[in-house]
Design an enzyme around this catalytic site. Structure first.
Site, mmCIF file in Angstrom:
data_model
loop_
_atom_site.group_PDB
_atom_site.id
_atom_site.type_symbol
_atom_site.label_atom_id
_atom_site.label_comp_id
_atom_site.label_asym_id
_atom_site.label_seq_id
_atom_site.Cartn_x
_atom_site.Cartn_y
_atom_site.Cartn_z
ATOM 1 N N THR A 79 -5.645 3.296 4.148
ATOM 2 C CA THR A 79 -6.347 2.041 3.473
ATOM 3 C C THR A 79 -5.974 0.771 4.096
ATOM 4 O OG1 THR A 79 -6.404 3.333 1.351
ATOM 5 C CG2 THR A 79 -6.371 0.820 1.089
ATOM 6 N N ALA A 80 -4.628 0.649 4.307
ATOM 7 C CA ALA A 80 -3.894 -0.536 4.746
ATOM 8 C C ALA A 80 -4.480 -0.756 6.211
ATOM 9 C CB ALA A 80 -2.613 -0.519 4.706
ATOM 10 N N GLY B 147 -6.316 7.780 1.936
ATOM 11 C CA GLY B 147 -4.885 7.716 2.066
ATOM 12 C C GLY B 147 -4.196 6.307 2.141
ATOM 13 N N CYS B 148 -2.888 6.345 1.733
ATOM 14 C CA CYS B 148 -2.395 5.063 1.654
ATOM 15 C C CYS B 148 -2.248 4.298 3.136
ATOM 16 C CB CYS B 148 -1.115 4.985 1.074
ATOM 17 S SG CYS B 148 0.022 6.356 1.920
ATOM 18 N N PHE B 149 -1.758 5.045 3.964
ATOM 19 C CA PHE B 149 -1.768 4.373 5.240
ATOM 20 C C PHE B 149 -3.165 3.911 5.913
ATOM 21 C CE2 PHE B 149 2.236 6.903 5.883
ATOM 22 C CZ PHE B 149 3.129 5.815 5.761
#
Lengths: 350, 350, 350, 350
Positions: free
Chosen positions: C157-158, C153-155
């Protein structure tokens, strides 16, 4: 076919135009940026000015010395404020370097006109004569083999690509042309001032330099040549709250009767084979986001039978087709490479 | 002088126009919002739809029943989509209520023109005749004592305030008028759709409804009456990435020779004594942020001797002078109160 | 070395994730998009949904039929809403296709956890077991030769790239982790709703799904494995008025005493040789614009001796490193190509 | 009850804080702005700096001379950069003027702490002692009859209103507090610099002054007094692409077990009778747009039983409740007027 690598220098590398040249040239198969120059920050790493280039470009900024540039580069991009190129270009040419100038210094063939609109001394007549005006889709063939190209302004690029086919065909009355342009803020560069302060720009729109923008004579010079008569236009630039993009809304009286589809067909024929101009379908107008980050110019049309006028909408990314992208397109044409070499950027959406 | 409180009902209270009426009316000394109506959300608290009104307006949304409205209100604001008012206004008038209609239903005096541009059945001829067109600074005196006022559209307000003085004076050629309007997204209302999706709008600008916007006949009707001849205009609306504000750039050929300062003086005379129109100094153009949240319309001028055209820039907050603010101004005029009563909002800057 | 072209199909091609895959894959030397699929728009050209792809991708959208996909493609990217992949992936694998799933369906190894947070039936245990969790810089080596990769997911990953080195080193207390994430609106997809309406989002910031975001268990699953103990985090997602970008601010108690420079050195060692993670200098924090349009994750640190906590700031472009870019990075790893193949996008600045 | 008009002077009238004071004071029934002062632009009309005030405020800017101010004003608002007030306030008090200081100069009771965080010489101990810290809802009663009030910072206002009730009740562990704040750009003032350049801020988010913001000791001073023990917090400020608004996300460990509804009830009791703090319903978090242009502070809660932490979200308009609005609220309290006098601004939505 094997290409040698052409080495490129960028003058004005700490500005947005310089950063965009670097972004695009990283994808170019026959070119390498070997040298970045700045009048103010020499001796510091470029990534200090632009952290987004960390690990990508590890060059240090250098002072601007034509002879030293010659040691490292074959072609020089000038992404500099008005006044620099007029003086610097001859010194670069003397060294045998090729020059692509993104500033306004070499665009106006008549030095007196430059002086009037730019409030500065013009380049020499000889210099102005040598410089090829690089509106690629229209005058691109003239670039081949030349040493100095004057890259069009951002507003003229969007505007002229939207008007020239109709003017050349005699379909619109050149004396009736009104140009209402909207630009993102990046066109104002990275210099600081109240005019680019976030809190002043955000949630606001304003007109600026009304009837006084230095891109007016550039547009008039080209349209005059195309029309075979003097052309004087009404032009208003507006600053809108976005970073990138220009949308130019073009109004003109139609000579005779031509419908929207006829205009579409005329332009599709005119730009046949040119990859970066896309003509929209009847009833569809382009948005700037649809070209963002790319070298495209998208154009849509609406003929209004009630008024006898055509409304043409032309959009570009001001940093790409309006500056760095067209400059590279001109490099390609100058060097005899395929026009789209290294410019296959798909618009970034959304 | 002692005022009784006038009780106001708002139909369409879950839309942005309704919310703005509530914001403004909270500051009105002679009016109280007693009743909020909605076709879809009746029975729920208004603050459920608009949490920003928590503790400010504690009303529940009600279904639209004219007789019930009569029990609670003296005047009704209609902030409804096209088609509602044509049918609802006569029923409200029958109850003895006063009506201020913010929709387009009662603006066009010719039902056939309405049908052509709105693609709907028009209101009755009788209804259209009764409705006073409430462009306050120009036709405000007609509102006094009337029962139904048709509040102008947002684009027509900015455009007509910018053009009428010059048209009435005969200083510009009505057949030459081109209107290039830029609007924030709130004008599209709170309804959902891809056209108002954040990711589609942000960092983009586009033209829409080119030569087809329903505000065109409204502008033409008024300018035609002012010019004493049929007027057909070219009009383009653009959606730009901001929430509030309209900037209308107006182009016309000048009859004879009038300089920028002459235009400024003409307009200052025309609007003398009207608190909400501000004419800018020579050389200064207004930005939409300079009227944000307020009922002002600010106008600037640039005459271009080269082209013989004048460029007029007119800005409003589309939600205030372009909708709810002018509606309250019209209430004031209708009731015989001072025009600016309850409208002393200073623009919110930045 | 000569590569055959790998043919790629994209399911969910009318969403933003699909569009971004297309943008990036156009630059990939070994891959060609041969097939775009959509559950709703089959039979129409993709450029009808996305005009920015005019003249770039001339494919028509097709219905989702695994056997038909097999005729045209070797690998399938699933850019689909939750629930699709769980059912579709096994059918694609049966056909011998490789799958890279950008949805959340295959990320959580425990189906019961999926059911709790996603409120849907999970994929089969067998499917969940097969899927490699493709956080490229940490688990990339596991992707080689596998048939199905679950793209993070995007969150996560960061967040995970910002936390794993410190957790693995034991430098921070896993029970103290607080994650405050800010995202642009494109993460919400192209579906319409009041939550993505421009006028609601612009000039506003809000927290959403507080303590309830479905990316929480994904983060906890990975950190738990890294820490060798159950990890429970506090996580808040915020929607901010921009289109692209995630900034994750990470807070944790430091075990022992480690200064800012020590953290920098730890992370530089951890990510040595991985081109897409860039660790900032001491005293410098990254901004999302510095990675926009690119596959980079930039990370900065600040140790506060007063509190004994470290603040870590991690930024990505949610559409690239947070979705399509990492998916292609995973394709590269899966196929045994150089990790950065086709991903040399320079951040678009400004 | 009849009020005399209190005459107000504004020092720093060319900044955003000054402009906002003028906007709000125009609606105040007992106050009139009689005097606007500026160190740099004296002798020019205020509307030259702020065209939005054309026809609204016709004052000229004056140089800062306490004796001259005394002739025209009763109370002075200082909307000045750090360092001015420390020196100017005593001179204004000597003249018998009342002072409301919006800068940070008088907030920290310990001069050494000021010196450490502001890198400037502090005001005199006597001055610091006299100044009442005007967090209106908590310490408002102390303002009555005082001559000098120190208006809280924007971040401390949002943060402290969100934390004090829980700290005072002993429901959260003060040593566990983490504050993640997001602010619009107007908080940085109207001064120019690359840090407020539109193209740098738009479509980006970044953290700044991490663990080094001068509002940290202000928060710690107040929380320490409330907790009866030293409190050290982790605080990160983020700049996001909007003009107005602060959202502060507050994290803390709960002492014992208190659910979301308990927190809501605690806060509703604490702020009972205070019109400008609104506590949201269970499950609803506030957005900054919901308080834009108004003096409200809206607060929402989420207790996470998994982690034993509470997440509190507090929003204000940084220019109103975070600066000019609270300053006027403090004027009201100082003068013995109703707390909300002249502050009935409904949030501007959208």
């Amino acid at each position: 076919m094997v290409h040698d690598i052409t080495r490129a220098a960028i003058v004005g590398a700490t500005g947005y135009g310089g950063a965009e040249l670097i972004r695009l040239l990283q994808a170019h198969p026959h070119t390498e940026v070997t040298c970045v120059l700045s009048s103010s920050s020499s001796g510091t790493p470029l990534s200090g000015s632009f952290p987004h280039l960390t690990n990508i470009v590890e060059l240090e900024l250098e002072a601007i010395e034509p002879a030293a540039v010659k040691e490292k580069a074959d072609v020089v991009f000038l992404a500099t404020p008005a006044g620099v190129s007029a003086e610097l270009t001859p010194r670069l040419l003397e060294q045998g370097l090729k020059v692509i100038d993104l500033s306004g210094d070499l665009r106006l063939k008549d030095g007196a006109v430059y002086e009037k609109w730019y409030k500065r001394s013009p380049a020499s007549d000889d210099m102005l004569e040598q410089a090829v005006y690089g509106l690629s889709e229209v005058y691109g063939e003239k670039a081949a083999g030349h040493s100095v190209i004057s890259n069009p302004g951002c507003f003229p690029t969007a505007t002229l690509l939207g008007l020239i086919p109709a003017v050349r065909a005699g379909w619109i009355d050149p004396s009736s042309i009104i140009i209402d342009a909207k630009t993102g803020v990046s066109g104002a560069g990275r210099g600081i001032g109240l005019g680019t302060h976030y809190s002043e720009i955000n949630e606001s729109v304003k007109a600026y330099k009304v009837n006084a923008h230095q891109h007016i004579p550039e547009i008039e010079q080209v349209l005059g040549a195309e029309a075979g008569q003097e052309v004087i236009v009404t032009f208003t630039s507006h600053l809108i709250p976005m970073t990138r993009g220009i949308l130019s809304t073009l109004y003109a009286k139609i000579n005779g009767a031509h419908g929207t589809q006829e205009f579409i067909d005329l332009y599709r024929n005119f730009y046949a084979g040119r990859p970066f101009v896309r003509i929209r379908e009847n009833g569809i107008m382009p948005a700037t986001k649809e070209v963002s980050g790319s070298n495209y110019c998208d154009i849509g049309f609406s003929v209004d039978e009630r008024t006898g006028r055509v409304t043409i909408v032309s959009v570009i990314d001001n940093m790409v087709k309006g500056a760095a992208g067209q400059a590279i397109q001109n490099l390609n044409l100058m060097m005899g490479w395929e026009e789209s070499t290294g410019l296959h950027f798909v618009p970034m959406y959304p």
